[in-house]
Scaffold this motif. Structure first.
Motif, PDB file in Angstrom:
ATOM      1  N   ARG A  18      19.264   0.162 -15.855  1.00 43.84           N
ATOM      2  CA  ARG A  18      20.107  -1.038 -15.962  1.00 43.84           C
ATOM      3  C   ARG A  18      19.322  -2.211 -16.514  1.00 43.84           C
ATOM      4  N   ILE A  19      18.063  -2.344 -16.074  1.00 41.91           N
ATOM      5  CA  ILE A  19      17.238  -3.452 -16.566  1.00 41.91           C
ATOM      6  C   ILE A  19      16.952  -3.275 -18.051  1.00 41.91           C
ATOM      7  N   ASP A  20      16.673  -2.033 -18.482  1.00 44.90           N
ATOM      8  CA  ASP A  20      16.438  -1.779 -19.904  1.00 44.90           C
ATOM      9  C   ASP A  20      17.684  -2.069 -20.737  1.00 44.90           C
ATOM     10  N   ALA A  21      18.862  -1.861 -20.134  1.00 43.06           N
ATOM     11  CA  ALA A  21      20.118  -2.037 -20.878  1.00 43.06           C
ATOM     12  C   ALA A  21      20.544  -3.493 -21.005  1.00 43.06           C
ATOM     13  N   VAL A  22      19.881  -4.392 -20.275  1.00 40.53           N
ATOM     14  CA  VAL A  22      20.224  -5.819 -20.372  1.00 40.53           C
ATOM     15  C   VAL A  22      19.966  -6.310 -21.798  1.00 40.53           C
ATOM     16  N   ASP A  23      20.822  -7.174 -22.267  1.00 38.21           N
ATOM     17  CA  ASP A  23      20.652  -7.772 -23.594  1.00 38.21           C
ATOM     18  C   ASP A  23      19.599  -8.872 -23.485  1.00 38.21           C
ATOM     19  N   TRP A  24      18.328  -8.475 -23.544  1.00 33.03           N
ATOM     20  CA  TRP A  24      17.243  -9.431 -23.324  1.00 33.03           C
ATOM     21  C   TRP A  24      17.141 -10.499 -24.410  1.00 33.03           C
ATOM     22  N   PRO A  25      17.441 -10.215 -25.672  1.00 33.44           N
ATOM     23  CA  PRO A  25      17.488 -11.328 -26.640  1.00 33.44           C
ATOM     24  C   PRO A  25      18.502 -12.401 -26.259  1.00 33.44           C
ATOM     25  N   ARG A  26      19.668 -11.965 -25.737  1.00 35.30           N
ATOM     26  CA  ARG A  26      20.654 -12.962 -25.282  1.00 35.30           C
ATOM     27  C   ARG A  26      20.108 -13.747 -24.096  1.00 35.30           C
ATOM     28  N   LEU A  91      12.073  -4.639  -8.316  1.00 32.57           N
ATOM     29  CA  LEU A  91      12.641  -5.747  -9.081  1.00 32.57           C
ATOM     30  C   LEU A  91      11.533  -6.642  -9.629  1.00 32.57           C
ATOM     31  N   ARG A  92      10.592  -6.984  -8.772  1.00 30.02           N
ATOM     32  CA  ARG A  92       9.481  -7.843  -9.203  1.00 30.02           C
ATOM     33  C   ARG A  92       8.695  -7.200 -10.347  1.00 30.02           C
ATOM     34  N   ALA A  93       8.302  -5.944 -10.141  1.00 32.79           N
ATOM     35  CA  ALA A  93       7.423  -5.276 -11.103  1.00 32.79           C
ATOM     36  C   ALA A  93       8.125  -4.980 -12.424  1.00 32.79           C
ATOM     37  N   THR A  94       9.440  -4.707 -12.376  1.00 28.13           N
ATOM     38  CA  THR A  94      10.158  -4.301 -13.582  1.00 28.13           C
ATOM     39  C   THR A  94      10.670  -5.485 -14.384  1.00 28.13           C
ATOM     40  N   LEU A  95      11.054  -6.550 -13.702  1.00 29.14           N
ATOM     41  CA  LEU A  95      11.583  -7.716 -14.410  1.00 29.14           C
ATOM     42  C   LEU A  95      10.484  -8.604 -14.985  1.00 29.14           C
ATOM     43  N   TYR A  96       9.357  -8.687 -14.299  1.00 24.41           N
ATOM     44  CA  TYR A  96       8.287  -9.582 -14.751  1.00 24.41           C
ATOM     45  C   TYR A  96       7.876  -9.329 -16.205  1.00 24.41           C
ATOM     46  N   PRO A  97       7.636  -8.064 -16.640  1.00 25.33           N
ATOM     47  CA  PRO A  97       7.225  -7.863 -18.039  1.00 25.33           C
ATOM     48  C   PRO A  97       8.265  -8.322 -19.049  1.00 25.33           C
ATOM     49  N   ARG A  98       9.538  -8.366 -18.644  1.00 29.26           N
ATOM     50  CA  ARG A  98      10.585  -8.868 -19.536  1.00 29.26           C
ATOM     51  C   ARG A  98      10.535 -10.388 -19.667  1.00 29.26           C
ATOM     52  N   LEU A  99      10.062 -11.041 -18.621  1.00 26.01           N
ATOM     53  CA  LEU A  99      10.088 -12.501 -18.589  1.00 26.01           C
ATOM     54  C   LEU A  99       8.767 -13.135 -19.017  1.00 26.01           C
ATOM     55  N   ALA A 100       7.649 -12.407 -18.890  1.00 24.79           N
ATOM     56  CA  ALA A 100       6.344 -12.976 -19.224  1.00 24.79           C
ATOM     57  C   ALA A 100       6.263 -13.464 -20.671  1.00 24.79           C
ATOM     58  N   PRO A 101       6.780 -12.722 -21.667  1.00 24.53           N
ATOM     59  CA  PRO A 101       6.735 -13.259 -23.037  1.00 24.53           C
ATOM     60  C   PRO A 101       7.498 -14.571 -23.197  1.00 24.53           C
ATOM     61  N   ILE A 102       8.626 -14.708 -22.504  1.00 29.00           N
ATOM     62  CA  ILE A 102       9.382 -15.965 -22.555  1.00 29.00           C
ATOM     63  C   ILE A 102       8.558 -17.080 -21.925  1.00 29.00           C
ATOM     64  N   ALA A 103       7.949 -16.782 -20.781  1.00 34.31           N
ATOM     65  CA  ALA A 103       7.124 -17.784 -20.092  1.00 34.31           C
ATOM     66  C   ALA A 103       5.969 -18.237 -20.979  1.00 34.31           C
TER      67      ALA A 103
END
Length: 247
Positions: A18-26, A91-103
Motif C-alpha cells: 500500500r505504501i509503494d502504491a501511494v502517489d508519492w509525486p502527488r 510504519l516508521r521504517a517504511t515511510l521515512y525513506p519516502r519522506l527523507a528526500p522531501i525533507a
C-alpha cells in the motif's frame, strides 16, 4: 490482549504494498504547496481497532500525559516504549525513506545545512548519540469536550521535519467534531488555518515546524502548528508517528 489485537498488530504483508502504491509525486507536490497531504486508507479498520485496544495496556507505554494538567488542551496521550508495536515500527521504517528526500530538499531551500540519511535506523543512531533516545510514537485519546491546542512536536536538537497523524476512529460514527487543524504563519501576514477531512485509517502527513515557501524575493520559512478542535460527542483516537526520538 484480545485475539483481534494479537492478529492485527503485526505489519501485514500488504502494508508495504500500500505504501509503494501511494502517489508519492502527488504527496510531495502537496507538501511543497500546502505543507500537508492525506494518504487515504493507510491502515485497515482492524489495524485501527487493534491499536485503539492497546491504549489500556499500560505496559506498552513509557509515559501518560493528561493534557489539561500542562495547559496543552483536554484529553490525554501515551508515548510508546521500546520495542514499539511491530505495526508502528514498520510504519516508521517504511515511510521515512519516502519522506527523507522531501525533507532534504526543504532544508536546501531554507538554507539549512542538516541532511537526513535515507534509512530511519541511521537517523535514529544520530538522535540517540545526541541523547535523544526516548521513543516518540504515541496514541492520543479524546472524549467529549476534549481538544488539543496548536503545537509543534520538537523534543530536542535533532528534528525530522515531517510527521504523520493517523485517525483510528470514524467521524460521524465514533465521534463528532474533533477536526484535525493546521495553521501556517507567514512573515508579516495573519495565520492561515486548514482543516483536513480525515476518515478512519487515513494519514495526514504534515510539517513539524517550518517549511519553505517561494516568495517574490526568494524562499522564506513558514512556521506551522497543528492541533485538534473540540470533540462534541463520542471518543476519538489517533496514532502519532514522529520520526525523531526525544531527549
Amino acid at each position: 490482549m484480545s485475539t483481534l489485537a494479537r492478529r492485527s498488530l503485526g505489519p501485514p504483508p500488504e502494508l508495504a504494498v500500500r505504501i509503494d502504491a501511494v502517489d508519492w509525486p502527488r504527496i510531495g507536490e502537496e507538501l511543497d504547496t500546502r505543507g500537508c497531504a492525506i494518504v487515504e486508507g493507510l491502515l485497515q479498520p482492524e489495524q485501527c481497532e487493534a491499536l485503539v485496544e492497546l491504549y489500556a495496556d499500560g505496559g506498552r507505554f513509557r509515559s501518560r500525559i493528561v493534557m489539561e494538567r500542562h495547559g496543552f488542551g483536554r484529553g490525554e496521550y501515551q508515548y510508546f516504549s521500546y520495542p514499539l508495536p511491530s505495526l508502528v515500527q514498520e510504519l516508521r521504517a517504511t515511510l521515512y525513506p519516502r519522506l527523507a528526500p522531501i525533507a532534504n530538499l526543504w532544508n536546501i531551500a531554507m538554507g539549512i545545512d542538516v541532511r537526513y540519511p535515507l534509512q530511519h535506523a541511521t537517523f535514529l543512531d544520530r538522535c540517540h548519540a545526541a541523547g535523544q533516545s526516548r521513543p516518540t510514537p504515541l496514541l492520543l485519546r479524546y472524549g467529549p469536550e476534549d481538544y488539543n491546542c496548536l503545537h509543534q512536536d520538537l523534543y530536542g536538537e535533532h528534528v525530522f521535519p515531517l510527521q504523520l497523524a493517523i485517525l483510528l476512529s470514524e467521524p460521524g460514527e465514533d465521534f463528532i467534531g474533533g477536526e484535525f487543524v493546521l495553521t501556517e504563519q507567514r512573515p508579516r501576514m495573519q495565520s492561515r488555518a486548514e482543516v483536513l477531512p480525515l476518515r478512519k485509517g487515513d494519514a495526514a502527513i504534515f510539517a513539524v515546524h517550518q517549511r519553505p515557501v517561494q516568495g517574490t524575493r526568494g524562499v522564506y520559512r513558514v512556521n506551522m502548528r497543528h492541533g485538534v478542535s473540540r470533540v462534541r460527542v463520542g471518543q476519538r483516537h489517533t496514532l502519532g508517528v514522529i520520526f525523531h526520538d526525544a531527549a
